[in-house]
Write a protein that holds these residues in place. Structure first.
Motif, short mmCIF file in Angstrom:
data_model
loop_
_atom_site.label_atom_id
_atom_site.label_comp_id
_atom_site.label_asym_id
_atom_site.label_seq_id
_atom_site.Cartn_x
_atom_site.Cartn_y
_atom_site.Cartn_z
N ASN A 63 19.95 -1.65 9.85
CA ASN A 63 18.75 -1.84 8.88
C ASN A 63 18.56 -0.77 8.08
O ASN A 63 18.81 0.60 8.75
N THR A 64 17.87 -0.76 6.84
CA THR A 64 17.42 0.42 6.19
C THR A 64 15.78 -0.08 6.25
O THR A 64 15.31 -0.74 5.98
N TYR A 65 15.43 1.31 6.74
CA TYR A 65 13.72 1.15 6.76
C TYR A 65 13.28 2.22 5.67
O TYR A 65 13.85 3.23 5.04
N ARG A 66 12.18 1.77 5.32
CA ARG A 66 11.27 2.81 4.47
C ARG A 66 10.03 3.04 5.41
O ARG A 66 9.34 2.04 5.33
N ILE A 67 9.85 4.17 5.38
CA ILE A 67 8.40 4.71 6.02
C ILE A 67 7.58 5.38 5.02
O ILE A 67 8.00 6.42 4.33
N ALA A 68 6.36 4.83 4.72
CA ALA A 68 5.32 5.44 3.60
C ALA A 68 4.23 5.94 4.30
O ALA A 68 3.60 5.56 5.49
N ALA A 69 3.51 7.16 3.90
CA ALA A 69 2.52 7.91 4.79
C ALA A 69 1.45 8.29 3.66
O ALA A 69 2.02 9.03 2.79
N CYS A 70 0.43 7.97 3.96
CA CYS A 70 -0.57 8.29 2.82
C CYS A 70 -1.91 8.66 3.25
O CYS A 70 -2.25 8.42 4.60
N SER A 71 -2.58 9.62 2.83
CA SER A 71 -4.03 10.15 3.05
C SER A 71 -4.55 10.42 1.77
O SER A 71 -4.00 11.30 0.89
N GLY A 72 -5.82 10.40 1.61
CA GLY A 72 -6.44 10.61 0.41
C GLY A 72 -6.21 9.69 -1.01
O GLY A 72 -5.39 8.81 -0.77
N ASN A 73 -6.50 10.26 -1.95
CA ASN A 73 -6.35 9.53 -3.23
C ASN A 73 -4.90 9.65 -3.90
O ASN A 73 -4.81 9.25 -4.92
N SER A 74 -4.37 10.81 -3.50
CA SER A 74 -3.21 11.21 -4.12
C SER A 74 -2.03 11.13 -3.15
O SER A 74 -2.20 11.59 -2.08
N ASP A 75 -0.74 11.16 -3.54
CA ASP A 75 0.35 11.30 -2.64
C ASP A 75 0.67 12.68 -2.35
O ASP A 75 0.36 13.52 -3.27
N GLY A 76 1.40 13.09 -1.20
CA GLY A 76 1.50 14.40 -0.76
C GLY A 76 0.59 14.98 0.11
O GLY A 76 0.79 16.13 0.43
N ASN A 77 -0.51 14.44 0.65
CA ASN A 77 -1.35 14.94 1.46
C ASN A 77 -1.17 14.90 2.76
O ASN A 77 -1.77 15.64 3.63
N LEU A 89 13.86 16.50 16.04
CA LEU A 89 13.42 16.36 15.05
C LEU A 89 14.38 15.50 13.98
O LEU A 89 15.45 16.15 13.75
N LEU A 90 14.21 14.48 13.65
CA LEU A 90 15.15 13.61 12.79
C LEU A 90 14.91 13.88 11.51
O LEU A 90 15.86 13.78 10.47
N PHE A 91 13.78 13.85 10.99
CA PHE A 91 13.26 14.06 9.58
C PHE A 91 11.75 14.66 9.30
O PHE A 91 11.09 14.41 10.46
N SER A 92 11.67 15.17 8.38
CA SER A 92 10.45 15.83 8.01
C SER A 92 10.22 15.93 6.55
O SER A 92 10.72 16.46 5.80
N ASN A 93 8.84 15.05 6.14
CA ASN A 93 8.91 15.03 4.70
C ASN A 93 8.30 16.44 4.15
O ASN A 93 8.45 16.42 3.07
N ALA A 94 8.02 17.45 4.85
CA ALA A 94 7.55 18.49 4.34
C ALA A 94 8.81 19.24 3.95
O ALA A 94 8.70 20.25 3.07
N GLU A 95 9.87 18.76 4.20
CA GLU A 95 11.11 19.52 3.83
C GLU A 95 11.64 18.92 2.39
O GLU A 95 12.32 19.47 1.68
N VAL A 96 10.90 17.83 1.87
CA VAL A 96 10.90 17.27 0.46
C VAL A 96 9.68 17.28 -0.27
O VAL A 96 9.18 16.17 -0.57
N SER A 97 9.01 18.25 -0.13
CA SER A 97 7.74 18.31 -0.80
C SER A 97 6.61 17.26 -0.57
O SER A 97 5.94 16.63 -1.20
N ASN A 98 6.46 16.86 0.62
CA ASN A 98 5.77 15.89 1.31
C ASN A 98 5.83 14.75 0.55
O ASN A 98 4.92 13.83 0.28
N ALA A 99 6.89 14.01 0.35
CA ALA A 99 7.38 12.73 -0.35
C ALA A 99 6.56 11.78 0.43
O ALA A 99 6.46 11.44 1.42
N PRO A 100 5.80 10.87 -0.37
CA PRO A 100 4.95 9.83 0.38
C PRO A 100 5.73 8.82 0.98
O PRO A 100 5.35 8.15 1.79
N TYR A 101 7.15 8.63 0.86
CA TYR A 101 7.97 7.77 1.62
C TYR A 101 9.35 8.24 1.64
O TYR A 101 9.82 9.17 0.86
#
Length: 136
Positions: A63-77, A89-101
């Motif tokens: 399967n291909t999965y999409r994980i979306a993570a949000c906080s606040g009114n704008s992406d990247g928080n 550690l398999l992945f961290s969105n901190a390594e890609v500018s806090n990508a929202p998904y």
């Protein structure tokens, strides 16, 4: 009387906080577009300071999965990480500018822990919402 008032205030704060999480879940769902099907859950947590939330899930092979993570009114928080059962550690969105998904192709079935924490440079408290979808 003071104990009753204190309990009532805490209860109202929790209700308002989780109401904010509900509306934020709707905002976060925009990242699970028509190509993905949500797993039906919005993982939520109220965070303050350096607290983090942990959610466990199983991702199935093929399967291909999409994980979306949000906080606040704008992406990247929100910073989110995927960690395997051994703590690797398999992945961290901190390594890609806090990508929202982020999209993941899963070669073998694996149980992971999704860790979510606020980016302290953007927010010191708030609701964290993580939504997982799989490609149709």
């Amino acid at each position: 009387m003071k104990k009753t008032v204190f309990t009532l205030v805490l209860s109202l704060m929790a209700i308002v906080g989780f109401s904010q999480c509900d509306s934020l879940a709707g905002q976060c769902e925009k990242h699970i577009n028509e190509n993905y099907i949500s797993d039906g859950q919005a993982y939520r947590a109220l965070l303050t300071g350096t607290e983090n939330a942990e959610f466990k899930t199983t991702l199935f092979a093929g399967n291909t999965y999409r994980i979306a993570a949000c906080s606040g009114n704008s992406d990247g928080n929100l910073i989110f990480k995927l960690v395997d059962e051994m703590g690797n550690l398999l992945f961290s969105n901190a390594e890609v500018s806090n990508a929202p998904y982020w999209d993941f192709v899963i070669d073998h079935t694996i149980t992971v822990k999704v860790e979510a924490m606020l980016d302290q440079s953007r927010s010191s408290s708030g609701c964290a919402v993580v939504i997982i979808g799989f490609k149709k």
